[in-house]
Design a protein around this motif. Structure first.
Motif, mmCIF file in Angstrom:
data_model
loop_
_atom_site.group_PDB
_atom_site.id
_atom_site.type_symbol
_atom_site.label_atom_id
_atom_site.label_comp_id
_atom_site.label_asym_id
_atom_site.label_seq_id
_atom_site.Cartn_x
_atom_site.Cartn_y
_atom_site.Cartn_z
ATOM 1 N N SER A 164 11.698 -6.071 -3.200
ATOM 2 C CA SER A 164 10.372 -5.525 -3.472
ATOM 3 C C SER A 164 10.052 -4.341 -2.583
ATOM 4 O O SER A 164 9.241 -3.473 -2.938
ATOM 5 C CB SER A 164 9.302 -6.609 -3.280
ATOM 6 O OG SER A 164 9.197 -6.991 -1.914
ATOM 7 N N ALA A 165 10.690 -4.263 -1.416
ATOM 8 C CA ALA A 165 10.442 -3.151 -0.501
ATOM 9 C C ALA A 165 11.029 -1.843 -1.007
ATOM 10 O O ALA A 165 10.683 -0.770 -0.513
ATOM 11 C CB ALA A 165 11.023 -3.475 0.875
ATOM 12 N N ASN A 186 7.615 -1.672 6.067
ATOM 13 C CA ASN A 186 8.798 -2.550 6.077
ATOM 14 C C ASN A 186 9.081 -3.125 7.462
ATOM 15 O O ASN A 186 10.236 -3.274 7.875
ATOM 16 C CB ASN A 186 10.033 -1.805 5.564
ATOM 17 C CG ASN A 186 9.937 -1.495 4.089
ATOM 18 O OD1 ASN A 186 9.324 -2.236 3.335
ATOM 19 N ND2 ASN A 186 10.530 -0.382 3.676
ATOM 20 N N LEU A 230 13.112 -8.649 -0.096
ATOM 21 C CA LEU A 230 13.810 -7.429 0.308
ATOM 22 C C LEU A 230 13.864 -6.419 -0.829
ATOM 23 O O LEU A 230 13.717 -5.213 -0.608
ATOM 24 C CB LEU A 230 15.219 -7.772 0.784
ATOM 25 C CG LEU A 230 15.330 -8.483 2.137
ATOM 26 C CD1 LEU A 230 16.769 -8.895 2.395
ATOM 27 C CD2 LEU A 230 14.817 -7.597 3.256
ATOM 28 N N THR A 271 15.134 -11.818 9.644
ATOM 29 C CA THR A 271 15.249 -11.480 8.223
ATOM 30 C C THR A 271 16.700 -11.600 7.761
ATOM 31 O O THR A 271 16.990 -12.152 6.696
ATOM 32 C CB THR A 271 14.723 -10.059 7.971
ATOM 33 O OG1 THR A 271 13.340 -10.001 8.336
ATOM 34 C CG2 THR A 271 14.870 -9.670 6.517
ATOM 35 N N ARG A 303 11.653 -5.842 8.076
ATOM 36 C CA ARG A 303 13.051 -5.472 7.884
ATOM 37 C C ARG A 303 13.750 -5.206 9.221
ATOM 38 O O ARG A 303 14.978 -5.232 9.285
ATOM 39 C CB ARG A 303 13.146 -4.215 7.013
ATOM 40 C CG ARG A 303 12.990 -4.480 5.527
ATOM 41 C CD ARG A 303 13.250 -3.211 4.730
ATOM 42 N NE ARG A 303 13.604 -3.531 3.351
ATOM 43 C CZ ARG A 303 14.495 -2.878 2.627
ATOM 44 N NH1 ARG A 303 15.156 -1.855 3.146
ATOM 45 N NH2 ARG A 303 14.746 -3.226 1.394
ATOM 46 N N SER A 363 4.693 -6.389 5.961
ATOM 47 C CA SER A 363 5.215 -5.515 4.912
ATOM 48 C C SER A 363 4.919 -4.047 5.168
ATOM 49 O O SER A 363 5.598 -3.178 4.626
ATOM 50 C CB SER A 363 4.634 -5.914 3.549
ATOM 51 O OG SER A 363 5.090 -7.198 3.178
ATOM 52 N N PRO A 408 1.974 -2.075 0.229
ATOM 53 C CA PRO A 408 1.872 -3.499 0.533
ATOM 54 C C PRO A 408 0.443 -3.983 0.349
ATOM 55 O O PRO A 408 -0.499 -3.179 0.374
ATOM 56 C CB PRO A 408 2.291 -3.568 2.016
ATOM 57 C CG PRO A 408 1.973 -2.216 2.560
ATOM 58 C CD PRO A 408 2.235 -1.264 1.430
#
Length: 438
Positions: A253-254, A270, A251, A278, A273, A267, A260
């Protein structure tokens, strides 16, 4: 001159040899028929999904070609590595958009994006999960299926599979979760079918990774008499009581600006997400308590601080934090003994992220990772917490915990020597006379 029949047909076998062959065949049938049916529930990304697009589907403005399949029937949405590899720049944005979930505030539940219909592929069969990505060849129980077939299990007869939609998760009582509820109902019918097809023998449920949390929730939603009638044993592979720092690193890293990896559908933009799963995978306070999992100069985040962490990684200004508190966290805190005989098998001895340090407070930067013990994904303390929650419940009929040294999260279902141990635990559960103290 009459044609000669093949030798095996033209000669009569001696009666003693016939009797011996009959006895061997009978023993093989008896050994197979003595097996309790097995239902496999795989890890997070292993269930395949088909999709079709209706007239209501509207592609992102930047990717108008994503509507090309509109009105053209079902196609493989996940996992579709083969297609993505051929044209990732074109297909990754489409698959990401069509996989995303939206939250319906009126229904209080997650839904597909408008105009997208999905279905899980081949529910009930072990052929319903896997990956066409060579790099993920052994991630989805394929080798475990072959190993079980090697000891007498046959797909559709005494071996079954329960793939699921990776995007959904259980919700707290009083919160709607239609997709997960449908999975629970389908799994119950499958377990009943497996038992009925095998002379009423209760089934052995075998899970890997996130599949274990799904089975545990499933069992705790079923009445105790049902569990006692239909479930012989629960074998949980590579799972603790829930979540871990690995999810936090994903999370965080986003937040960064790096694109990505090519071909990474989950990814892109996102996408993952938006998934209910998640939030369900965030670290459990039952495993990690108040120990810091994310460290910055200004603030530390423990498993009890997940609302603040979600806000810090970009969920502020949305109702995602509230959804975590109302829907996901109560399920995590309610993890409890399934009250069926249970064996946990987990890898240890592999460096596993235990704490993430972002000293300057930039959660989008690469963290300094403090490692602990585990299987590379699930921390040892997470599995130890499982032993505390399940093993010390006085109503739990049987609990066994097996730690396999130097074994990774995926190695538990792909390393040949570990597979032998896993299969032996399943066969032991099938032979076991312990069941329920009633």
């Amino acid at each position: 001159m009459e044609p000669q029949l093949p030798l095996i047909m033209s000669q009569r076998l001696p009666l003693p040899l016939l009797a011996c062959l009959f006895a061997v065949s009978s023993l093989a049938h008896e050994a197979t028929s003595a097996l309790h049916p097995v239902v496999l529930v795989p890890a997070y990304s292993c269930g395949n999904l088909d999709a079709r697009l209706t007239d209501k589907y509207r592609p992102p403005a930047a990717f108008p070609w994503c509507a090309a399949r509109r009105g053209k029937g079902w196609f493989r949405l996940w996992e579709n590595h083969t297609a993505v590899e051929l044209d990732p720049n074109k297909l990754v944005p489409c698959y990401a958009d069509q996989l995303r979930l939206v939250y319906d505030h009126v229904a209080g539940d997650y839904r597909n994006a408008p105009g997208v219909q999905t279905r899980v592929v081949a529910f009930g069969s072990t052929r319903g999960f896997g990956s066409d990505d060579p790099a993920k060849k052994n991630m989805c129980m394929e080798k475990l299926v072959k190993a079980l077939e090697g000891v007498g299990y046959i797909d559709g007869e005494n071996l079954f599979g329960a793939p699921y939609d990776l995007r959904y998760a259980a919700a707290a009582p009083g919160q709607a979760s239609r997709a997960f509820s449908e999975f629970i109902s389908s799994l119950a019918r499958l377990v009943e079918h497996a038992s009925g097809r095998n002379g009423g023998k209760p089934a052995i449920l075998v899970s890997h990774s996130l599949g274990g949390l799904h089975i545990n929730e499933f069992l705790n939603q079923k009445p105790l008499p049902w569990r006692r009638k239909y479930v012989k044993h629960f074998v949980m592979l590579s799972t603790g009581v829930g979540g871990g720092p690995v999810v936090l690193q994903f999370l965080a890293s986003a937040v960064g600006s790096s694109p990505p990896p090519p071909g990474d559908v989950l990814s892109f933009a996102n996408t993952s997400r938006s998934f209910a799963s998640t939030l369900a995978a965030l670290p459990s306070p039952k495993a990690y308590g108040h120990a810091p999992l994310v460290v910055t100069r200004a603030k530390n985040f423990s498993a009890f601080d997940m609302p603040e962490f979600l806000a810090a990684v970009g969920f502020s200004g949305s109702d995602v934090v509230a959804r975590y508190v109302m829907r996901a966290l109560p399920v995590t805190l309610n993890f409890r003994a399934p009250l069926v005989p249970m064996t946990s098998v987990a890898g240890v001895g592999v460096p596993t992220a235990r704490r993430l340090v972002f000293w300057n407070g930039d959660l989008g930067a690469q963290p300094q990772v403090v490692y602990g013990d585990g299987d590379g994904t699930v921390n040892l303390e997470n599995v130890l917490a499982l032993g505390t929650v399940v093993g010390k419940d006085p109503d739990q009929p049987y609990f066994k915990s097996v730690f396999v040294p130097n074994t990774t999260h995926m190695g538990i279902i792909s390393d040949d020597w570990v597979l032998k141990r896993v299969v032996s635990e399943i066969l032991e559960a099938s032979r076991a006379t312990h069941h329920y103290n009633i």
